[in-house]
Every structure is written in structure tokens, then in C-alpha cells.
Design an enzyme around this catalytic site. Structure first.
Site, short mmCIF file in Angstrom:
data_model
loop_
_atom_site.label_atom_id
_atom_site.label_comp_id
_atom_site.label_asym_id
_atom_site.label_seq_id
_atom_site.Cartn_x
_atom_site.Cartn_y
_atom_site.Cartn_z
N HIS A 1 -5.06 18.41 -13.12
CA HIS A 1 -3.87 17.68 -13.60
C HIS A 1 -2.69 18.62 -13.79
O HIS A 1 -2.49 19.20 -14.86
CB HIS A 1 -4.21 17.00 -14.93
CG HIS A 1 -3.23 15.95 -15.36
ND1 HIS A 1 -3.60 14.77 -15.94
CD2 HIS A 1 -1.87 15.91 -15.31
CE1 HIS A 1 -2.53 14.05 -16.23
NE2 HIS A 1 -1.46 14.73 -15.86
N HIS B 1 1.72 19.12 -12.76
CA HIS B 1 2.97 18.54 -12.23
C HIS B 1 3.81 19.71 -11.72
O HIS B 1 4.47 20.38 -12.52
CB HIS B 1 3.73 17.80 -13.34
CG HIS B 1 2.98 16.65 -13.96
ND1 HIS B 1 3.10 15.36 -13.50
CD2 HIS B 1 2.08 16.60 -14.98
CE1 HIS B 1 2.34 14.55 -14.23
NE2 HIS B 1 1.70 15.27 -15.14
N PHE B 2 3.77 19.97 -10.42
CA PHE B 2 4.51 21.11 -9.88
C PHE B 2 5.95 20.74 -9.46
O PHE B 2 6.68 21.57 -8.93
CB PHE B 2 3.74 21.79 -8.75
CG PHE B 2 2.70 22.79 -9.24
CD1 PHE B 2 2.52 23.04 -10.60
CD2 PHE B 2 1.90 23.48 -8.34
CE1 PHE B 2 1.58 23.97 -11.05
CE2 PHE B 2 0.95 24.43 -8.78
CZ PHE B 2 0.80 24.66 -10.13
N GLU C 1 -1.90 10.31 -11.46
CA GLU C 1 -2.20 9.52 -12.60
C GLU C 1 -1.46 8.19 -12.48
O GLU C 1 -0.26 8.16 -12.21
CB GLU C 1 -1.90 10.23 -13.93
CG GLU C 1 -0.46 10.73 -14.07
CD GLU C 1 -0.23 11.45 -15.37
OE1 GLU C 1 -0.32 10.82 -16.45
OE2 GLU C 1 0.05 12.67 -15.33
N HIS D 1 -3.37 7.41 -16.95
CA HIS D 1 -2.65 7.75 -18.18
C HIS D 1 -2.73 6.52 -19.07
O HIS D 1 -2.06 5.52 -18.82
CB HIS D 1 -1.19 8.11 -17.85
CG HIS D 1 -0.37 8.42 -19.08
ND1 HIS D 1 0.33 9.60 -19.22
CD2 HIS D 1 -0.14 7.71 -20.21
CE1 HIS D 1 0.95 9.60 -20.39
NE2 HIS D 1 0.70 8.45 -21.01
N HIS E 1 -5.93 13.29 -19.88
CA HIS E 1 -5.44 13.79 -21.18
C HIS E 1 -5.77 12.91 -22.39
O HIS E 1 -4.89 12.48 -23.12
CB HIS E 1 -3.94 14.09 -21.12
CG HIS E 1 -3.05 13.05 -20.47
ND1 HIS E 1 -3.14 11.71 -20.73
CD2 HIS E 1 -2.03 13.17 -19.58
CE1 HIS E 1 -2.23 11.06 -20.03
NE2 HIS E 1 -1.55 11.92 -19.31
N ASP F 1 -2.54 19.13 -17.67
CA ASP F 1 -1.33 18.31 -17.69
C ASP F 1 -0.10 19.23 -17.73
O ASP F 1 0.85 18.99 -18.47
CB ASP F 1 -1.33 17.32 -18.86
CG ASP F 1 -0.25 16.25 -18.72
OD1 ASP F 1 0.32 16.11 -17.62
OD2 ASP F 1 0.01 15.55 -19.72
N HIS G 1 9.29 21.71 -18.25
CA HIS G 1 10.71 21.33 -18.31
C HIS G 1 11.47 22.57 -18.77
O HIS G 1 10.88 23.46 -19.39
CB HIS G 1 10.92 20.19 -19.33
CG HIS G 1 10.16 18.94 -19.02
ND1 HIS G 1 10.54 18.05 -18.05
CD2 HIS G 1 9.00 18.45 -19.54
CE1 HIS G 1 9.68 17.04 -18.00
NE2 HIS G 1 8.72 17.26 -18.89
#
Ligand SMILES: NC(=O)N[C@@H](CC(=O)O)C(=O)O
Ligand SMILES: [Zn+2]
Ligand SMILES: [Zn+2]
Length: 448
Positions: free
Chosen positions: A57, A59-60, A141, A175, A234, A310, A314
Site C-alpha cells: 500500500h 501512493h507514489f 484501494e 478503504h 489500513h 499507506d 504531501h
């Protein structure tokens, strides 16, 4: 490459030969594995050799938000943290909901240092026909409530997605939060403006534990109904994990439901929310110290199937926008193994348990051949660590694009060497601390 005298997670001391990208032999030390001329020999006495982690899990952020992370920066963090396979989630821009979006992301993933899978997402605009023609890792997800990317969907679309996935034997990562059970009143009043140290505790009060439990139950019911393989992402509460365990025990199909927990829900709680401010805002949110301890116990005792990060980076400027406007999510791919290994060092978890939840289990739940184990024939995705030598986690020493970590100051046991299919992708000199990265070695694990 010949790695000599390494201790494996189960306590056996072994020599490990790597050839043509795979583990060729695992033999007792001095059992006759001798170095060939020109072969690199790694003296691993006093070190542990572990299978590279499969982070199910991350987020690239490419395409669409490369200022937050790229496949290059994210995979450098992964390599330095001992993660040799990452699974990217679909809430990019455009979202990965059709074949064209999948192909665009697959091109962007080419510079990855580590192996990867790419998930397909579900929105009202998704196109299952073209999406399932791609070498998808899993569906998900799938968002039952809005999070970053506003991809929350209604129950009927979720059921449709489960049916499509079940028909093709593709697992579905969910999710699970029910926004009708969020407590809007928690966001009333003064939460601190832009740039101020807003207390993320209000976020925890807003996205309630009950909202998670209810959505987990719904996802499990719908999964059982459709015969789909449901993986709850998660899970942040003991209640959510217990619901999965109960459903697993009662499951009749061949793909029982599974659950994942994150390092932030294992190592941080609402007691850290004031200190972290908006940097502690994520979905699902941090929970009470009591619930955090309950989640950790369930990891230790075997109820939790997977620990995945996860990883949701940011920028600092974005996180400083104030509690209501800051985006949700925290980075974590590089600190997954280090934090768990520090728990092992302190005697709070067994090394075998950690190996299982970060490597063997995700590989077997998602059917990734050749990953997650150190045995002859397996991919040589290997991580060498010195369990006696933790160091303080510092954002400045991490390699992802986010210049911050919610785990600043905690101890972690970091890798000295990481290989992906036998290629050294990361190495750190234990004496000088000098680091080096290898060439992009990653490939899609669904295209073998
Ligand atoms: N967890 C988060 O708070 N944010 C994730 C999305 C998600 O996993 O829900 C993100 O992509 O930023
Ligand atoms: Zn999520
Ligand atoms: Zn996520």
C-alpha cells in the site's frame, strides 16, 4: 553474490548464494558453498538476512502530483528501507480507472528501483473492460469514503466492482470508513488556522472508530456475498481487525478476507496528535492509546495479516494549511522495516512475525510468485540488517520527496544492503554511513 554467515529470521545461520537474480542455495555455513572467481562475497556474520518487504500500500503520486513524490524518489525510499516490492494505489490524477490511465502509470513506473504492482481503481467513470486487460495487481484501494483524491463510492458500485473482480479472481483492497457515521461537530470551533499547529485530535474525533467498524462489516458482508477476496486496508481499530478475524474464521470460500495495519496506527496515537498537528492528519485517523495498544497486540498475536505503510506523502507547505484544509496522509515506506525491527530488538515482536507480515503474507495473499521468502528458486530480494545498531529516524536522512516524517526521533533498525532480484539497489557503509543506490531494477510483478 555469496552472503556468508547470516542469521535468518528463524535463527538458522546460513550461507546464501545468489545467481541470475534468484536464491540459488541456502546452506549451513562451511557446508561447501565456496566463492567463484570474481564473485562478490558479503561477510554477514553478526547480521540478519531477511526477505525484502512487499509494501502492499503506497501512493507514489505519479501521474498528477510529482511534487509530492515520484517513482524515482519513492522507490529510493523503499530501497533504503528494505522494501523491494511496492503496490501503488489508484488515487492519482488521472485516477487509474481504465486501460489508458493504467498504461500511463506503467510508463511512469519504469524508473523504479524496486519491483512494483499497479492497482486499478473504481469510480463512476471506471472502465472494467480495459482495466482488467492490464497486468493489474489488485482492485483498490476502493474507497468507501472520500480520502485524498475524492474517490469515495456508493455501496451499489462497490458491489458491482466486487462482482467484476471475483469473476476474474482479482483481490480487492478496501478503504473502509462510513462517512454517515462521522461526527461533524468535532470540526466545529477553532481548529487553528493556516500555518498554525492545529491539533489533529479533532480529526480523530471526526472520523470515528465506529465509522470504520461499520464499513469493515459492510465490506466483509459484500465480499462474502460476491465470493470476492477482500483485503481491508489500513485497519486502525481492534474492532475492525476483530471483524475480519471473525469473518475469516467463518469463511467458506477459498479466499478468506484479510487485513492490513499501518506503522502509524501501531506506533502513534491520539496522544501524539497535539505534537504532530496537521502532520498527524490521515485517514483513517490516529486512535486512542488504548486502541493503538490493542492493534499492536493483535499484530503480535497473529490476527493481523499484513503491515503495509499507506505511504501517502504531501509537502510540508500542504500539511501546514490548517486542520480542515491540509491533505490527509503521512509518508512511511522507508520506515516500515526499521520501526518493526526496533520492536523486535526491544522484545515486543518476534522476528518471524515481522518477516511474515511484511513479506511472506502479502506475497501469498496477493499471489506474487517468487517473493517474500528466502529459499532456493525465490527472487533474490534480500535485506541485510544489524539488529544491534538502531538509529534515530530523521526526516533529513530519509530519501523520499516529503521533507518530514511523523516518526521523527523514534529509533529504527535500517538496512545496510538491499537487493532486488540479485541487483544491489541500496547499500550503506556501516562505518562511514556512506550510501549508494543501484540502477532502476524494478519491474511489474504481474508481468513475469
Ligand atoms: N491515508 C490517507 O490519509 N491518504 C491517502 C489516501 C488513503 O489511503 O486513504 C493519500 O493518498 O493521501
Ligand atoms: Zn485509504
Ligand atoms: Zn492509501
Amino acid at each position: 553474490m555469496l552472503i556468508t554467515g547470516a542469521e535468518l529470521a528463524d535463527g538458522r545461520v546460513r550461507d546464501v548464494r545468489v545467481r541470475d537474480g534468484t536464491v540459488d542455495a541456502v546452506e549451513p555455513t562451511n557446508a561447501g558453498l565456496d566463492a567463484d572467481a570474481g564473485e562478490r562475497v558479503v561477510d554477514a556474520r553478526g547480521r540478519h538476512l531477511l526477505p525484502g518487504a512487499v509494501d502492499a500500500h503506497v501512493h507514489f503520486r505519479e501521474p498528477g502530483a510529482s511534487h509530492k513524490e515520484t517513482w524515482t524518489s519513492g522507490s529510493r525510499g523503499a530501497a533504503a528501507g528494505g522494501v523491494t516490492t511496492v503496490v501503488d494505489q489508484p488515487n492519482t490524477s488521472p485516477p487509474t480507472v481504465d486501460g489508458d490511465a493504467f498504461d500511463e502509470k506503467a510508463d511512469l513506473a519504469a524508473p523504479s528501483l524496486v519491483d512494483y504492482g499497479i492497482n486499478g481503481g473504481v469510480t463512476a467513470d471506471w472502465d472494467p473492460e480495459s482495466l482488467f486487460e492490464c497486468p493489474l495487481f489488485a482492485l483498490g484501494e476502493v474507497f468507501l469514503a472520500d480520502s485524498t483524491g475524492e474517490m469515495g463510492i456508493a455501496l451499489d458500485l462497490f458491489e458491482e466492482a466486487l462482482a467484476e473482480a471475483a469473476a476474474r479472481d482479482v483481490p480487492v483492497t478496501v478503504h473502509a470508513e462510513d462517512e454517515t457515521l462521522f461526527d461533524e461537530s468535532a470540526l466545529d470551533g477553532d481548529l487553528g488556522g493556516v500555518g498554525t499547529a492545529a491539533n489533529a485530535d479533532a480529526w480523530s474525533a471526526y472520523r470515528t472508530a465506529e465509522a470504520e467498524a461499520a464499513a469493515v462489516e459492510r465490506a466483509l458482508d459484500a465480499g462474502a456475498e460476491s465470493d470476492a477476496q477482500v483485503h481491508v486496508a489500513h485497519t486502525s481499530t481492534p474492532e475492525g481487525i476483530d471483524a475480519v478475524v471473525e469473518a475469516r474464521e467463518g469463511a467458506t470460500g477459498d479466499a478468506p478476507p484479510t487485513c492490513e495495519v499501518t506503522p502509524h496506527h501501531l506506533f502513534l496515537s491520539r496522544e501524539d496528535a497535539g505534537r504532530l498537528g496537521t502532520f498527524g492528519r490521515m485517514n483513517p485517523p490516529l486512535r486512542s492509546e488504548e486502541r493503538r495498544a490493542g492493534v499492536f497486540r493483535r499484530l503480535r498475536d497473529g490476527d493481523v495479516d499484513v503491515v503495509a505503510t499507506d505511504h501517502a506523502p504531501h509537502t510540508v507547505a500542504e500539511k501546514r494549511r490548517g486542520l480542515v484544509d491540509a491533505p490527509s496522509g503521512v509518508p512511511g515506506v522507508e520506515t516500515l522495516y526499521p520501526l518493526l525491527l526496533e520492536s523486535v530488538r526491544k522484545g515486543n515482536l518476534s522476528l518471524e512475525r515481522v518477516r511474515d507480515v511484511v513479506a511472506a503474507n502479502p506475497a501469498s495473499i496477493f499471489g506474487i510468485e517468487g517473493k517474500g521468502r528466502i529459499e532456493p528458486g525465490a527472487d533474490a530480494d534480500l535485506v541485510l540488517v544489524d539488529m544491534t545498531n538502531p538509529r534515530e529516524i530523521e526526516a533529513g536522512a530519509l530519501h523520499g520527496a516529503a521533507d518530514w516524517t511523523p516518526f521523527e526521533g523514534l529509533l529504527g533498525v535500517f538496512p545496510e544492503l538491499t537487493t532486488v532480484r540479485g541487483e544491489v539497489v541500496y547499500e550503506r557503509d556501516p562505518v562511514t554511513g556512506a550510501e549508494s543506490f543501484g540502477e532502476p531494477a524494478g519491474r511489474n510483478v504481474r508481468e513475469r
